[in-house]
Design an enzyme around this catalytic site. Sequence first.
Site, short mmCIF file in Angstrom:
data_model
loop_
_atom_site.label_atom_id
_atom_site.label_comp_id
_atom_site.label_asym_id
_atom_site.label_seq_id
_atom_site.Cartn_x
_atom_site.Cartn_y
_atom_site.Cartn_z
N HIS A 73 0.83 -1.22 0.00
CA HIS A 73 0.00 0.00 0.00
C HIS A 73 0.86 1.27 0.00
O HIS A 73 0.51 2.27 0.63
CB HIS A 73 -0.94 0.03 1.21
CG HIS A 73 -1.97 -1.06 1.21
ND1 HIS A 73 -3.23 -0.91 0.69
CD2 HIS A 73 -1.92 -2.34 1.66
CE1 HIS A 73 -3.91 -2.03 0.84
NE2 HIS A 73 -3.14 -2.92 1.42
N ASN A 83 -10.37 -2.76 2.42
CA ASN A 83 -10.04 -2.73 0.99
C ASN A 83 -11.30 -2.47 0.17
O ASN A 83 -12.40 -2.49 0.72
CB ASN A 83 -9.44 -4.07 0.55
CG ASN A 83 -7.97 -4.22 0.94
OD1 ASN A 83 -7.28 -3.23 1.19
ND2 ASN A 83 -7.50 -5.44 0.97
N TYR A 126 0.65 -4.26 12.15
CA TYR A 126 0.50 -2.82 11.86
C TYR A 126 1.23 -1.92 12.84
O TYR A 126 1.54 -0.78 12.52
CB TYR A 126 -0.99 -2.46 11.79
CG TYR A 126 -1.64 -2.98 10.53
CD1 TYR A 126 -1.89 -4.33 10.38
CD2 TYR A 126 -1.96 -2.14 9.48
CE1 TYR A 126 -2.46 -4.84 9.22
CE2 TYR A 126 -2.53 -2.64 8.32
CZ TYR A 126 -2.78 -3.99 8.20
OH TYR A 126 -3.32 -4.48 7.05
FE1 HDD Z 1 -2.63 -4.80 5.45
C1 HDD Z 1 -1.13 -1.81 5.16
C2 HDD Z 1 -5.58 -3.49 4.28
C3 HDD Z 1 -4.04 -7.94 5.46
C4 HDD Z 1 0.11 -6.02 6.98
N1 HDD Z 1 -3.24 -3.00 4.82
C5 HDD Z 1 -2.47 -1.87 4.79
C6 HDD Z 1 -3.24 -0.77 4.31
C7 HDD Z 1 -4.50 -1.25 4.05
C8 HDD Z 1 -4.49 -2.65 4.39
C9 HDD Z 1 -5.67 -0.47 3.54
C10 HDD Z 1 -2.74 0.64 4.10
C11 HDD Z 1 -2.90 1.46 5.34
C12 HDD Z 1 -2.42 2.86 5.09
O1 HDD Z 1 -3.02 3.52 4.24
O2 HDD Z 1 -1.47 3.26 5.76
N2 HDD Z 1 -4.42 -5.57 4.89
C13 HDD Z 1 -5.53 -4.85 4.53
C14 HDD Z 1 -6.66 -5.74 4.47
C15 HDD Z 1 -6.23 -6.98 4.78
C16 HDD Z 1 -4.82 -6.88 5.07
C17 HDD Z 1 -8.08 -5.29 4.12
C18 HDD Z 1 -6.99 -8.27 4.88
C19 HDD Z 1 -8.25 -8.34 5.13
N3 HDD Z 1 -2.06 -6.66 6.06
C20 HDD Z 1 -2.79 -7.81 6.00
C21 HDD Z 1 -2.06 -8.88 6.65
C22 HDD Z 1 -0.89 -8.34 7.11
C23 HDD Z 1 -0.91 -6.94 6.72
C24 HDD Z 1 -2.55 -10.30 6.79
C25 HDD Z 1 0.24 -8.98 7.85
C26 HDD Z 1 0.17 -10.04 8.57
N4 HDD Z 1 -0.81 -4.06 5.92
C27 HDD Z 1 0.15 -4.73 6.59
C28 HDD Z 1 1.34 -3.89 6.94
C29 HDD Z 1 0.93 -2.51 6.35
C30 HDD Z 1 -0.42 -2.79 5.75
C31 HDD Z 1 2.66 -4.44 6.54
C32 HDD Z 1 1.90 -1.83 5.42
C33 HDD Z 1 2.05 -0.44 5.92
C34 HDD Z 1 1.32 -0.41 7.16
O3 HDD Z 1 0.76 -1.61 7.41
O4 HDD Z 1 1.21 0.54 7.88
O5 HDD Z 1 1.51 -3.82 8.32
#
Ligand code: HDD
Length: 724
Positions: free
Chosen positions: A102, A174, A389
């Site tokens: 993202h 999402n 997160y």
């Molecule tokens: Fe995630 C970012 C949505 C599963 C780990 N995720 C991130 C963002 C969104 C989502 C909208 C951007 C947030 C922003 O604008 O800063 N992610 C989802 C959805 C998921 C999902 C709807 C499943 C239903 N994500 C998911 C899993 C993991 C992560 C299973 C890890 C185990 N997601 C992350 C992250 C991020 C992230 C690595 C990247 C940057 C951040 O968090 O701040 O932690």
Amino acid sequence: MSHDTSYTPPLEEPTDPRGPLPPTPDTRAPEMRTATGAEASKDPNARAQQGDYLTTAVGRRVPDTDHSLRAGDRGPTLLQDHHLREKITHFDHERIPERVVHARGTGAHGTFTAYGSAESITRAAFLKKGVETPVFLRFSTVLGSRGSADTPRDTRGFAVKFYTSEGNFDLVGNNIPVFFIQDGIKFPDIVHAAKPEPDREIPQAASAHDTFWDFVSLHTEAQHHTLWNMSDRGLPLSLRTMEGFGVHTFRVIDEAGATKLVKWHWKPKAGVHSTLWEEAQLIMGGDPDLQRRDLYDAIEGGHLPQWELGVQVFDDTEDQMFSGIDLLDPTKLVPEELAPVQPVGLLTLDANPTNFFAEVEQVMFNPGHLVPGIDVVNDALLQARLFSYVDTQITRLGGPNFQQLPINRPHVDVNDNQRDGFHQHAVHAGVAPYRPNSLGAGNPFPAPAEQGGFVDHPAVVAASQTVRAVPASFADHYSQARMFYRSMTPVEKDHIVSAYTFELGKCTVPVVRERQLQCLANIDADLCAAVAKGLGLPAPEATEKVADVEPSPALSQVGKPFPVDGRKVGIVCDEQSDDATVTALVKAVEKASMVPFVVGPHGGQVGSVEVDKTFATARSVEFDAIVLAGQIAPAPDAVPSYDARNGDQAALGTQTDPRIALMLGEAFRHCKAIGAVSAEAITSAGLPADAKGVVVADGAAIIDQVAELLTLHRVWDRYPTVSK
Ligand code: HDD
């Protein structure tokens, strides 16, 4: 600060925050000291730039920032130049790591107003009738880097931070209601497979490559989400026309402690619309920031984007199933026909960020930011997210104090006993950041539920052996993918076939294509056959017995009328256009709450009308509809110099300016509404004036008809699949 000697601590730890004890420094909010004093620190912008003169970071005024200090004007630069070193050092460290997923996104501030309809199922204060809560919303693509484009085929992030009176609540969703994996432990695998391939780091922001399809064809629980990506949902028209989904099931708890399960939905007031793949590709070249620009302009122009928040509500039963669907399985959705989405409030985006880095880049979200009345369930995907997160911000935002950044701070008191760490901005008073204490008068006090404390729901965990496994109900990977495909209209099915054919056509390893075809055979034989034909491969037989599920018409985007507020109309004119007609068209577009753009052969004015965009800077894909305000003949002096993109007039065989013929041809092919003040303007561009969705009328009367066509977004009757 030394501790307050006028205060004699009691023998026992105080238990009552309102008792006879005097307040101590620990009971005050931490101070943010700045050069202008503690008072100014209450303003979150106090640390931003101020004063009339250029200074160093510590306030020394700077007389010259263009020349470094040198030993003579041809001599070496001197190390003693503090301003040079400071300026370059800061610049060298201006970038922070982009989000691991993202990374590309944009955001805006808004207000959420609750209808009160959720009061019966949750005690959350921000959902009580009439409560207004400030929010920040960040949209994103998943795969691309921060500098990639807005319109690749991808899932979009839809992350909302509510600054509620009970602390921040983040709904990190999402635009697709299901996910690739059922357990967060697989997240690194899907992301490694989908990101650019590790040897050459290509392709950027695209799933059309071997490693992605290798993974999803082996890990077949990803097939449902993948199908959504291959559908029009993978190509939203704009950020304003996307649905949002919380994906997981959440538990809500009312005042009496009774619970329900819910799934969150965001429904855009402007409708759910998409681009076509060709448009998306053109946009990526012509204006890769189009969606970011569109959101910004809409807010500045007063066309405030709105979404209704809604919930599907389920009984919190022991098996957590609804109508045969396992509510803990994030690869499954619940069709709206079975559980209608009940609106609970309205979100309006009403302000753009002031500074992109400070707000959009530094905002962090966390699905674990919950408020009393909302809790999580045992969804293994969600549970892993609860860890990820917070953890990711330690690297991305450089330490544990990211919650102090202005965009992340809650709008309520914080008294968390957290101290020190990199980038600590608070000046905490007192000596007792621990519990229990008597030296800080017992402060801060634990808050029971009556005082707004978040009390974890006492969920019953069934006695069980530890195990690395999922329940049997998670084994069905295909029935909902089939349901989704069969819920689509012919146009949408055609887009899906084209998308798979494109993506798999980009794969170079035969076995990857073949294995994915095998998955398609399990989803739908016709889909598989059509894609196989495009790839020139035999269509395999299904290998799994997949249940036929009733289609869900709610999943289709086609044929549902929506308001046209904020839609963009290009009014194309030239020197021969009548000024009064152009002006009347502009007014009529505005009256219909749409946004007019006057497109002319050159900048400045055409006649007496101000031009917004020129034939050189505008492309059809920027507009939802195009109206020709004149004959649009080629400019006599311009023909020899048309660039290669537009071809020359003779080659296009039209009597129209070739740049306009190109624009019209694209709009026609993309099934957009086209209006003209004369039929000749259409026919001389080589298009049939009597085709569906082509409106010829006098002046402003065109706009009513164009607006009517736009309620259905596109004129699908012109789409080859429909018309053949
Ligand atoms: Fe995630 C970012 C949505 C599963 C780990 N995720 C991130 C963002 C969104 C989502 C909208 C951007 C947030 C922003 O604008 O800063 N992610 C989802 C959805 C998921 C999902 C709807 C499943 C239903 N994500 C998911 C899993 C993991 C992560 C299973 C890890 C185990 N997601 C992350 C992250 C991020 C992230 C690595 C990247 C940057 C951040 O968090 O701040 O932690």
